[in-house]
Scaffold this motif. Sequence first.
Motif, PDB file in Angstrom:
ATOM      1  N   ALA A  45      56.114  18.944   7.173  1.00 21.76           N
ATOM      2  CA  ALA A  45      55.640  18.320   8.413  1.00 21.76           C
ATOM      3  C   ALA A  45      54.391  19.020   8.936  1.00 21.76           C
ATOM      4  O   ALA A  45      53.452  18.376   9.401  1.00 21.76           O
ATOM      5  CB  ALA A  45      56.742  18.332   9.468  1.00 21.76           C
ATOM      6  N   GLN A  46      54.371  20.338   8.847  1.00 15.80           N
ATOM      7  CA  GLN A  46      53.199  21.080   9.309  1.00 15.80           C
ATOM      8  C   GLN A  46      51.984  20.797   8.425  1.00 15.80           C
ATOM      9  O   GLN A  46      50.880  20.604   8.930  1.00 15.80           O
ATOM     10  CB  GLN A  46      53.507  22.570   9.329  1.00 15.80           C
ATOM     11  CG  GLN A  46      52.393  23.387   9.938  1.00 15.80           C
ATOM     12  CD  GLN A  46      52.838  24.817  10.159  1.00 15.80           C
ATOM     13  OE1 GLN A  46      53.836  25.051  10.830  1.00 15.80           O
ATOM     14  NE2 GLN A  46      52.113  25.745   9.599  1.00 15.80           N
ATOM     15  N   LEU A  47      52.189  20.752   7.114  1.00 12.68           N
ATOM     16  CA  LEU A  47      51.093  20.407   6.203  1.00 12.68           C
ATOM     17  C   LEU A  47      50.559  19.015   6.532  1.00 12.68           C
ATOM     18  O   LEU A  47      49.348  18.793   6.569  1.00 12.68           O
ATOM     19  CB  LEU A  47      51.578  20.470   4.753  1.00 12.68           C
ATOM     20  CG  LEU A  47      50.564  20.100   3.688  1.00 12.68           C
ATOM     21  CD1 LEU A  47      49.405  21.095   3.668  1.00 12.68           C
ATOM     22  CD2 LEU A  47      51.239  20.045   2.319  1.00 12.68           C
ATOM     23  N   ALA A  48      51.461  18.075   6.798  1.00  9.64           N
ATOM     24  CA  ALA A  48      51.040  16.716   7.159  1.00  9.64           C
ATOM     25  C   ALA A  48      50.245  16.725   8.461  1.00  9.64           C
ATOM     26  O   ALA A  48      49.216  16.057   8.572  1.00  9.64           O
ATOM     27  CB  ALA A  48      52.255  15.803   7.272  1.00  9.64           C
ATOM     28  N   GLU A  49      50.715  17.460   9.452  1.00  9.32           N
ATOM     29  CA  GLU A  49      49.993  17.542  10.739  1.00  9.32           C
ATOM     30  C   GLU A  49      48.576  18.054  10.537  1.00  9.32           C
ATOM     31  O   GLU A  49      47.645  17.610  11.189  1.00  9.32           O
ATOM     32  CB  GLU A  49      50.734  18.473  11.711  1.00  9.32           C
ATOM     33  CG  GLU A  49      52.005  17.907  12.258  1.00  9.32           C
ATOM     34  CD  GLU A  49      51.814  17.173  13.571  1.00  9.32           C
ATOM     35  OE1 GLU A  49      50.691  17.098  14.087  1.00  9.32           O
ATOM     36  OE2 GLU A  49      52.814  16.660  14.081  1.00  9.32           O
ATOM     37  N   ASP A  50      48.418  18.998   9.609  1.00 11.77           N
ATOM     38  CA  ASP A  50      47.119  19.641   9.402  1.00 11.77           C
ATOM     39  C   ASP A  50      46.178  18.844   8.502  1.00 11.77           C
ATOM     40  O   ASP A  50      44.964  18.899   8.688  1.00 11.77           O
ATOM     41  CB  ASP A  50      47.306  21.039   8.802  1.00 11.77           C
ATOM     42  CG  ASP A  50      47.971  22.007   9.760  1.00 11.77           C
ATOM     43  OD1 ASP A  50      48.029  21.713  10.977  1.00 11.77           O
ATOM     44  OD2 ASP A  50      48.449  23.061   9.295  1.00 11.77           O
ATOM     45  N   THR A  51      46.710  18.115   7.501  1.00 10.24           N
ATOM     46  CA  THR A  51      45.814  17.561   6.473  1.00 10.24           C
ATOM     47  C   THR A  51      45.998  16.085   6.152  1.00 10.24           C
ATOM     48  O   THR A  51      45.168  15.530   5.431  1.00 10.24           O
ATOM     49  CB  THR A  51      45.988  18.347   5.154  1.00 10.24           C
ATOM     50  OG1 THR A  51      47.315  18.160   4.668  1.00 10.24           O
ATOM     51  CG2 THR A  51      45.709  19.824   5.337  1.00 10.24           C
ATOM     52  N   ALA A  52      47.052  15.458   6.611  1.00 13.76           N
ATOM     53  CA  ALA A  52      47.352  14.092   6.162  1.00 13.76           C
ATOM     54  C   ALA A  52      46.473  13.041   6.833  1.00 13.76           C
ATOM     55  O   ALA A  52      45.892  13.265   7.888  1.00 13.76           O
ATOM     56  CB  ALA A  52      48.826  13.770   6.433  1.00 13.76           C
ATOM     57  N   LYS A  53      46.440  11.874   6.193  1.00 11.11           N
ATOM     58  CA  LYS A  53      45.796  10.698   6.790  1.00 11.11           C
ATOM     59  C   LYS A  53      46.684  10.221   7.931  1.00 11.11           C
ATOM     60  O   LYS A  53      47.892  10.072   7.774  1.00 11.11           O
ATOM     61  CB  LYS A  53      45.662   9.607   5.736  1.00 11.11           C
ATOM     62  CG  LYS A  53      45.119   8.309   6.266  1.00 11.11           C
ATOM     63  CD  LYS A  53      45.149   7.240   5.190  1.00 11.11           C
ATOM     64  CE  LYS A  53      44.970   5.894   5.846  1.00 11.11           C
ATOM     65  NZ  LYS A  53      45.587   4.822   5.095  1.00 11.11           N
ATOM     66  N   ARG A  54      46.089   9.966   9.098  1.00 14.16           N
ATOM     67  CA  ARG A  54      46.838   9.537  10.285  1.00 14.16           C
ATOM     68  C   ARG A  54      46.642   8.046  10.519  1.00 14.16           C
ATOM     69  O   ARG A  54      45.529   7.553  10.485  1.00 14.16           O
ATOM     70  CB  ARG A  54      46.355  10.296  11.517  1.00 14.16           C
ATOM     71  CG  ARG A  54      46.667  11.762  11.466  1.00 14.16           C
ATOM     72  CD  ARG A  54      46.087  12.490  12.693  1.00 14.16           C
ATOM     73  NE  ARG A  54      46.554  13.849  12.719  1.00 14.16           N
ATOM     74  CZ  ARG A  54      47.653  14.259  13.338  1.00 14.16           C
ATOM     75  NH1 ARG A  54      48.380  13.399  14.004  1.00 14.16           N
ATOM     76  NH2 ARG A  54      48.035  15.514  13.291  1.00 14.16           N
ATOM     77  N   SER A  55      47.765   7.360  10.773  1.00 14.77           N
ATOM     78  CA  SER A  55      47.721   5.934  11.089  1.00 14.77           C
ATOM     79  C   SER A  55      48.554   5.688  12.341  1.00 14.77           C
ATOM     80  O   SER A  55      49.761   5.944  12.333  1.00 14.77           O
ATOM     81  CB  SER A  55      48.295   5.106   9.943  1.00 14.77           C
ATOM     82  OG  SER A  55      47.618   5.364   8.752  1.00 14.77           O
ATOM     83  N   PRO A  56      47.936   5.190  13.424  1.00 16.80           N
ATOM     84  CA  PRO A  56      48.726   4.897  14.619  1.00 16.80           C
ATOM     85  C   PRO A  56      49.699   3.753  14.358  1.00 16.80           C
ATOM     86  O   PRO A  56      49.354   2.783  13.694  1.00 16.80           O
ATOM     87  CB  PRO A  56      47.692   4.498  15.669  1.00 16.80           C
ATOM     88  CG  PRO A  56      46.387   4.438  14.988  1.00 16.80           C
ATOM     89  CD  PRO A  56      46.529   4.900  13.592  1.00 16.80           C
ATOM     90  N   LEU A  57      50.927   3.905  14.868  1.00 13.59           N
ATOM     91  CA  LEU A  57      51.941   2.877  14.694  1.00 13.59           C
ATOM     92  C   LEU A  57      52.274   2.215  16.027  1.00 13.59           C
ATOM     93  O   LEU A  57      52.465   1.010  16.090  1.00 13.59           O
ATOM     94  CB  LEU A  57      53.196   3.495  14.065  1.00 13.59           C
ATOM     95  CG  LEU A  57      54.256   2.554  13.547  1.00 13.59           C
ATOM     96  CD1 LEU A  57      53.701   1.587  12.515  1.00 13.59           C
ATOM     97  CD2 LEU A  57      55.410   3.347  12.944  1.00 13.59           C
ATOM     98  N   LEU A  58      52.346   2.990  17.095  1.00 12.91           N
ATOM     99  CA  LEU A  58      52.539   2.478  18.457  1.00 12.91           C
ATOM    100  C   LEU A  58      51.527   3.151  19.376  1.00 12.91           C
ATOM    101  O   LEU A  58      51.276   4.349  19.244  1.00 12.91           O
ATOM    102  CB  LEU A  58      53.942   2.794  18.976  1.00 12.91           C
ATOM    103  CG  LEU A  58      55.121   2.010  18.418  1.00 12.91           C
ATOM    104  CD1 LEU A  58      56.419   2.527  19.027  1.00 12.91           C
ATOM    105  CD2 LEU A  58      54.976   0.538  18.691  1.00 12.91           C
ATOM    106  N   GLU A  59      50.973   2.373  20.303  1.00 14.39           N
ATOM    107  CA  GLU A  59      50.015   2.915  21.267  1.00 14.39           C
ATOM    108  C   GLU A  59      50.543   2.769  22.680  1.00 14.39           C
ATOM    109  O   GLU A  59      51.306   1.829  22.972  1.00 14.39           O
ATOM    110  CB  GLU A  59      48.671   2.190  21.162  1.00 14.39           C
ATOM    111  CG  GLU A  59      47.925   2.455  19.887  1.00 14.39           C
ATOM    112  CD  GLU A  59      46.571   1.765  19.865  1.00 14.39           C
ATOM    113  OE1 GLU A  59      46.333   0.840  20.685  1.00 14.39           O
ATOM    114  OE2 GLU A  59      45.744   2.150  19.029  1.00 14.39           O
ATOM    115  N   ASP A  60      50.119   3.664  23.546  1.00  8.02           N
ATOM    116  CA  ASP A  60      50.414   3.548  24.971  1.00  8.02           C
ATOM    117  C   ASP A  60      49.581   2.381  25.502  1.00  8.02           C
ATOM    118  O   ASP A  60      48.355   2.383  25.361  1.00  8.02           O
ATOM    119  CB  ASP A  60      50.047   4.855  25.681  1.00  8.02           C
ATOM    120  CG  ASP A  60      50.390   4.828  27.161  1.00  8.02           C
ATOM    121  OD1 ASP A  60      50.087   3.826  27.840  1.00  8.02           O
ATOM    122  OD2 ASP A  60      50.951   5.830  27.646  1.00  8.02           O
ATOM    123  N   PRO A  61      50.192   1.367  26.107  1.00  5.37           N
ATOM    124  CA  PRO A  61      49.425   0.197  26.552  1.00  5.37           C
ATOM    125  C   PRO A  61      48.394   0.525  27.635  1.00  5.37           C
ATOM    126  O   PRO A  61      47.381  -0.155  27.739  1.00  5.37           O
ATOM    127  CB  PRO A  61      50.479  -0.772  27.074  1.00  5.37           C
ATOM    128  CG  PRO A  61      51.739  -0.002  27.201  1.00  5.37           C
ATOM    129  CD  PRO A  61      51.620   1.232  26.373  1.00  5.37           C
TER     130      PRO A  61
END
Length: 195
Positions: A45-61
Amino acid sequence: LVVPLCFGHRNSVEPRRFRAVIHSANPVLVEGAPCPPAVVATALAQLAEDTAKRSPLLEDPRTKRPIVEILTLEDEAGVALVAVNAGPAPVEIGVDATERTRGFVSSRGASLFCQDVLPARSRQVLCVLTREAGMAPGTQVSLGWSFSAQTQPPGTPEAHAPELRDAGDLHAALPMDAPRVDAGALAEALAAAMA
């Protein structure tokens, strides 16, 4: 520190064999040791937080900022999908790779589908999709998935389908406010877990 993750072999009963080549001008001692799934989950999870591609799934309206993001770590071995729920409410997240994936296995077991309720302010390794062992060279493979997400009422408990094996499972939710683990601290955590 070398940690073979081999997610595709988690459900296998066959003996697991690894080969590591270490080049050093100094003598090196190599020992095999167990690594608890919770430690692997934290590191992944930490490796993902630091290096992964991020895709928003839900946004604050109101603010249009992401509340839930999917972090995708991809390499030759496959893909790890990590969800981050930065919002104030639990969120139900589904991953479905049943229609578009061939030649891969899931760390969640036989199914290429999973559905989880993540508590507020948490992150979770949803699944890791790795190449199926023993495939003939030249076999056609495909990898694809879709997500679903829905905010849940406050107080909705953490839930998982398929169910987790135990409380320290690789796929259990991790609090976002947990302190970061640097390489030295991760090595200490692994050493303590192996003692």
